[in-house]
Motif scaffolding. Structure first.
Motif, PDB file in Angstrom:
ATOM      1  N   MET A 133     -21.155  -6.782  -1.577  1.00  0.00           N
ATOM      2  CA  MET A 133     -19.885  -6.070  -1.499  1.00  0.00           C
ATOM      3  C   MET A 133     -19.715  -5.431  -0.126  1.00  0.00           C
ATOM      4  N   VAL A 134     -18.476  -5.077   0.149  1.00  0.00           N
ATOM      5  CA  VAL A 134     -18.154  -4.319   1.356  1.00  0.00           C
ATOM      6  C   VAL A 134     -17.146  -3.255   0.954  1.00  0.00           C
ATOM      7  N   LYS A 135     -17.260  -2.095   1.574  1.00  0.00           N
ATOM      8  CA  LYS A 135     -16.319  -1.001   1.326  1.00  0.00           C
ATOM      9  C   LYS A 135     -15.692  -0.593   2.652  1.00  0.00           C
ATOM     10  N   PHE A 136     -14.406  -0.272   2.610  1.00  0.00           N
ATOM     11  CA  PHE A 136     -13.712   0.222   3.792  1.00  0.00           C
ATOM     12  C   PHE A 136     -12.527   1.057   3.348  1.00  0.00           C
ATOM     13  N   GLN A 137     -11.902   1.741   4.292  1.00  0.00           N
ATOM     14  CA  GLN A 137     -10.760   2.600   3.988  1.00  0.00           C
ATOM     15  C   GLN A 137      -9.537   2.116   4.735  1.00  0.00           C
ATOM     16  N   LEU A 138      -8.379   2.256   4.102  1.00  0.00           N
ATOM     17  CA  LEU A 138      -7.098   1.917   4.712  1.00  0.00           C
ATOM     18  C   LEU A 138      -6.215   3.161   4.724  1.00  0.00           C
ATOM     19  N   PHE A 139      -5.532   3.375   5.840  1.00  0.00           N
ATOM     20  CA  PHE A 139      -4.544   4.444   5.935  1.00  0.00           C
ATOM     21  C   PHE A 139      -3.387   3.882   6.730  1.00  0.00           C
ATOM     22  N   VAL A 140      -2.247   3.742   6.090  1.00  0.00           N
ATOM     23  CA  VAL A 140      -1.083   3.116   6.718  1.00  0.00           C
ATOM     24  C   VAL A 140       0.025   4.151   6.884  1.00  0.00           C
ATOM     25  N   THR A 141       0.577   4.224   8.093  1.00  0.00           N
ATOM     26  CA  THR A 141       1.718   5.090   8.350  1.00  0.00           C
ATOM     27  C   THR A 141       2.936   4.231   8.634  1.00  0.00           C
ATOM     28  N   LYS A 142       4.088   4.837   8.553  1.00  0.00           N
ATOM     29  CA  LYS A 142       5.331   4.082   8.845  1.00  0.00           C
ATOM     30  C   LYS A 142       5.496   3.852  10.308  1.00  0.00           C
ATOM     31  N   LEU A 154       0.835  -1.197   0.000  1.00  0.00           N
ATOM     32  CA  LEU A 154       0.000   0.000   0.000  1.00  0.00           C
ATOM     33  C   LEU A 154       0.872   1.251   0.000  1.00  0.00           C
ATOM     34  N   THR A 155       0.403   2.305  -0.640  1.00  0.00           N
ATOM     35  CA  THR A 155       1.109   3.582  -0.584  1.00  0.00           C
ATOM     36  C   THR A 155       0.954   4.150   0.818  1.00  0.00           C
ATOM     37  N   ILE A 156       2.083   4.480   1.443  1.00  0.00           N
ATOM     38  CA  ILE A 156       2.099   4.987   2.822  1.00  0.00           C
ATOM     39  C   ILE A 156       1.524   6.406   2.868  1.00  0.00           C
ATOM     40  N   ASN A 157       0.870   6.743   3.981  1.00  0.00           N
ATOM     41  CA  ASN A 157       0.303   8.073   4.249  1.00  0.00           C
ATOM     42  C   ASN A 157      -0.710   8.519   3.183  1.00  0.00           C
ATOM     43  N   THR A 158      -1.467   7.573   2.664  1.00  0.00           N
ATOM     44  CA  THR A 158      -2.497   7.866   1.673  1.00  0.00           C
ATOM     45  C   THR A 158      -3.771   7.111   2.048  1.00  0.00           C
ATOM     46  N   LEU A 159      -4.890   7.803   2.076  1.00  0.00           N
ATOM     47  CA  LEU A 159      -6.172   7.155   2.344  1.00  0.00           C
ATOM     48  C   LEU A 159      -6.604   6.398   1.095  1.00  0.00           C
ATOM     49  N   ILE A 160      -6.848   5.090   1.244  1.00  0.00           N
ATOM     50  CA  ILE A 160      -7.213   4.233   0.118  1.00  0.00           C
ATOM     51  C   ILE A 160      -8.603   3.651   0.367  1.00  0.00           C
ATOM     52  N   ASN A 161      -9.509   3.888  -0.560  1.00  0.00           N
ATOM     53  CA  ASN A 161     -10.857   3.330  -0.496  1.00  0.00           C
ATOM     54  C   ASN A 161     -10.843   1.967  -1.168  1.00  0.00           C
TER      55      ASN A 161
END
Length: 106
Positions: free
Chosen positions: A97-106, A69-76
């Motif tokens: 279906m299901v929808k959620f958001q991912l936000f990954v930091t270092k 995943l791209t770091i420090n980016t909100l991904i739907n």
């Protein structure tokens, strides 16, 4: 998405992707872990359906491993179930279906 056409009638398949084009660019590769023997798509065997409240029943799971995943980016993220009787095109009611958001930091 589905490579093994010999067994497609025995599984409910699960596949995830970014919801929009920017999300697709930032989600990276995904590996799936389930009862289906492929990392390209998740699958739940039809033997688990329908649920009949059996004693000792364990729900089948599909794990999605987001590998880069791209770091420090909100991904739907949008994950859909695929089978002949599943309408996963109804975005308004979000059936199948299901929808959620991912936000990954270092």
């Amino acid at each position: 998405v589905i490579k093994d056409t010999n067994s497609t009638d025995k599984y409910v398949f699960v596949h995830c992707d970014g919801e929009g084009s920017a999300d697709k660019d930032n989600i990276g590769p995904i590996d799936y872990y389930s009862t289906y023997k492929s990392k390209e798509v998740g699958g739940i065997n039809f033997k688990y359906f329908p649920f009949r409240n059996q004693p000792g029943y364990l729900s089948p799971l599909v794990f999605a491993h987001f590998k880069n995943l791209t770091i420090n980016t909100l991904i739907n993220v949008e994950c859909k179930a695929y089978a002949a009787n599943i309408d996963n095109k109804d975005r308004l009611n979000r059936r199948g279906m299901v929808k959620f958001q991912l936000f990954v930091t270092k």
